[in-house]
Write a protein that holds these residues in place. Structure first.
Motif, PDB file in Angstrom:
ATOM      1  N   ASN A 166     -21.802  55.426 -40.294  1.00 36.24           N
ATOM      2  CA  ASN A 166     -23.489  55.769 -40.421  1.00 36.24           C
ATOM      3  C   ASN A 166     -24.125  57.001 -40.445  1.00 36.24           C
ATOM      4  N   PHE A 167     -23.254  57.584 -39.694  1.00 35.79           N
ATOM      5  CA  PHE A 167     -23.834  59.076 -39.076  1.00 35.79           C
ATOM      6  C   PHE A 167     -24.056  59.852 -40.304  1.00 35.79           C
ATOM      7  N   GLY A 168     -25.282  60.553 -40.336  1.00 36.13           N
ATOM      8  CA  GLY A 168     -25.803  61.507 -41.500  1.00 36.13           C
ATOM      9  C   GLY A 168     -25.034  62.859 -41.052  1.00 36.13           C
ATOM     10  N   MET A 169     -24.925  63.950 -41.960  1.00 36.62           N
ATOM     11  CA  MET A 169     -24.236  64.847 -41.811  1.00 36.62           C
ATOM     12  C   MET A 169     -24.887  65.895 -40.526  1.00 36.62           C
ATOM     13  N   ALA A 170     -26.220  65.807 -40.681  1.00 39.84           N
ATOM     14  CA  ALA A 170     -26.687  66.743 -39.309  1.00 39.84           C
ATOM     15  C   ALA A 170     -26.548  66.174 -38.219  1.00 39.84           C
ATOM     16  N   GLY A 225     -31.561  51.850 -40.839  1.00 36.28           N
ATOM     17  CA  GLY A 225     -30.976  52.604 -41.760  1.00 36.28           C
ATOM     18  C   GLY A 225     -31.093  54.180 -41.260  1.00 36.28           C
ATOM     19  N   LEU A 226     -32.342  54.548 -40.649  1.00 42.83           N
ATOM     20  CA  LEU A 226     -32.401  56.080 -40.153  1.00 42.83           C
ATOM     21  C   LEU A 226     -32.185  56.149 -38.995  1.00 42.83           C
ATOM     22  N   PHE A 227     -32.443  55.467 -37.952  1.00 42.84           N
ATOM     23  CA  PHE A 227     -31.891  55.538 -36.556  1.00 42.84           C
ATOM     24  C   PHE A 227     -30.529  55.752 -36.632  1.00 42.84           C
ATOM     25  N   PRO A 228     -29.472  54.832 -37.322  1.00 44.25           N
ATOM     26  CA  PRO A 228     -28.172  55.218 -37.062  1.00 44.25           C
ATOM     27  C   PRO A 228     -27.598  56.498 -37.686  1.00 44.25           C
ATOM     28  N   ARG A 229     -28.347  56.794 -38.845  1.00 43.18           N
ATOM     29  CA  ARG A 229     -28.300  58.102 -39.229  1.00 43.18           C
ATOM     30  C   ARG A 229     -28.498  59.288 -38.594  1.00 43.18           C
ATOM     31  N   LYS A 230     -29.540  59.299 -38.027  1.00 48.26           N
ATOM     32  CA  LYS A 230     -30.164  60.510 -37.448  1.00 48.26           C
ATOM     33  C   LYS A 230     -30.370  60.646 -35.937  1.00 48.26           C
ATOM     34  N   LEU A 236     -25.360  51.726 -34.540  1.00 49.45           N
ATOM     35  CA  LEU A 236     -25.596  53.094 -33.814  1.00 49.45           C
ATOM     36  C   LEU A 236     -24.165  53.523 -33.230  1.00 49.45           C
ATOM     37  N   GLN A 237     -23.454  52.506 -33.140  1.00 45.74           N
ATOM     38  CA  GLN A 237     -21.922  52.970 -32.576  1.00 45.74           C
ATOM     39  C   GLN A 237     -20.779  53.315 -33.865  1.00 45.74           C
TER      40      GLN A 237
END
Length: 216
Positions: free
Chosen positions: A140-144, A80-85, A135-136
Motif C-alpha cells: 500500500n505504500f506510495g513511492m515517496a 487509501g491515502l493514510f496507508p500510502r503516505k 498501514l502495515q
C-alpha cells in the motif's frame, strides 16, 4: 479573527489556494485542541495530529473541507491515502480512529454537521483493526513513503533537511544505479530519487508523511 468552517480553500476556477488551506487547517486544529474532545485525547499521553492529516489530505485530494466531506471521502483519505503516505508505528491504527472519532464528535457538538453521525458510524473498533492491517501492508505504500522508509532504514535522519538531502545524494549515487543494473527495464525510466517529498515534524505518536499535492 473569526473562523469560518465553510471558508473556501479553492478559487472560482477550482485552483488550490495553499496558504489559505494551511491557515484553515491550523485554525480548525487549534479549536479542536482546546475542545473537551481534543483535551481528552491529549490526556491519554499523545499529541494531536491525525485529524490535521485528515484535513490536509481531504483538501489536497478529493478537494473537500470537513463540512463538505462524505463517508466516501473519509474512506479515501483514511484507508487509501493514510496507508500510502503517512509513516506510522505499529498500533497507530487504533490511535488514528480514536482521534478522528473525537474530531467528528467535536464538529458534531460545535458545528452540528449533519454528516458527523455518518462519519462516527464508520470510525469503529472494526475500522481501527482494518486500518492497522492497511498501514502495515508494504504493497500500500506510495513511492515517496517507501523512499523515506528506505532512508530511515539506512540510518539517515529523514526528519531534517540535511538528512533528507544526504539520503537523496546517497540514493542517486548508489541505490538507483544498482537497481538499474539488476533491472534493465528500469533504464527506460527515471532513476533519480522521488521529488517533492518532505517529512513532517515527528513527535510522540505523531503522523509523519511526505507532503505531496495532488499526486497523479
Amino acid at each position: 479573527m473569526s473562523f469560518d468552517l465553510n471558508e473556501a480553500v479553492f478559487d472560482e476556477q477550482g485552483s488550490y489556494l495553499e496558504e489559505k488551506a494551511v491557515r484553515y487547517e491550523h485554525a480548525l486544529m487549534e479549536q479542536f485542541a482546546t475542545s473537551p474532545e481534543g483535551q481528552a485525547i491529549k490526556e491519554r499521553g499523545t499529541e494531536l495530529g491525525w485529524a490535521g492529516a485528515m484535513i490536509h489530505y481531504a483538501i489536497a485530494y478529493p478537494g473537500v473541507t470537513p463540512p463538505m466531506m462524505t463517508p466516501s471521502d473519509l474512506e479515501e483519505v483514511v484507508f487509501g491515502l493514510f496507508p500510502r503516505k503517512v509513516i506510522t508505528e505499529k498500533g497507530d491504527g487504533a490511535e488514528i480512529i480514536q482521534e478522528l472519532r473525537a474530531f467528528w464528535q467535536f464538529l458534531q457538538r460545535v458545528y452540528q454537521l449533519p454528516q458527523a453521525r455518518l462519519m462516527l458510524a464508520r470510525l469503529t473498533p472494526q475500522a481501527a483493526r482494518r486500518l492497522e492491517r492497511e498501514l502495515q501492508e508494504p504493497a500500500n505504500f506510495g513511492m515517496a513513503k517507501s523512499f523515506v522508509l528506505m532512508g530511515m532504514q539506512a540510518g539517515f535522519d529523514m526528519e531534517s533537511s540535511e538528512g533528507m538531502q544526504a539520503w537523496v545524494k546517497a540514493y542517486n549515487a548508489t541505490v538507483a544505479p544498482a537497481m538499474a543494473a539488476t533491472d534493465p527495464a528500469s533504464k527506460k525510466k527515471s532513476r533519480g530519487a522521488p521529488t517533492g517529498i518532505r517529512s513532517a515534524q515527528r513527535r510522540k505518536r505523531k503522523p509523519t508523511h511526505p507532503h505531496e499535492r495532488r499526486e497523479p
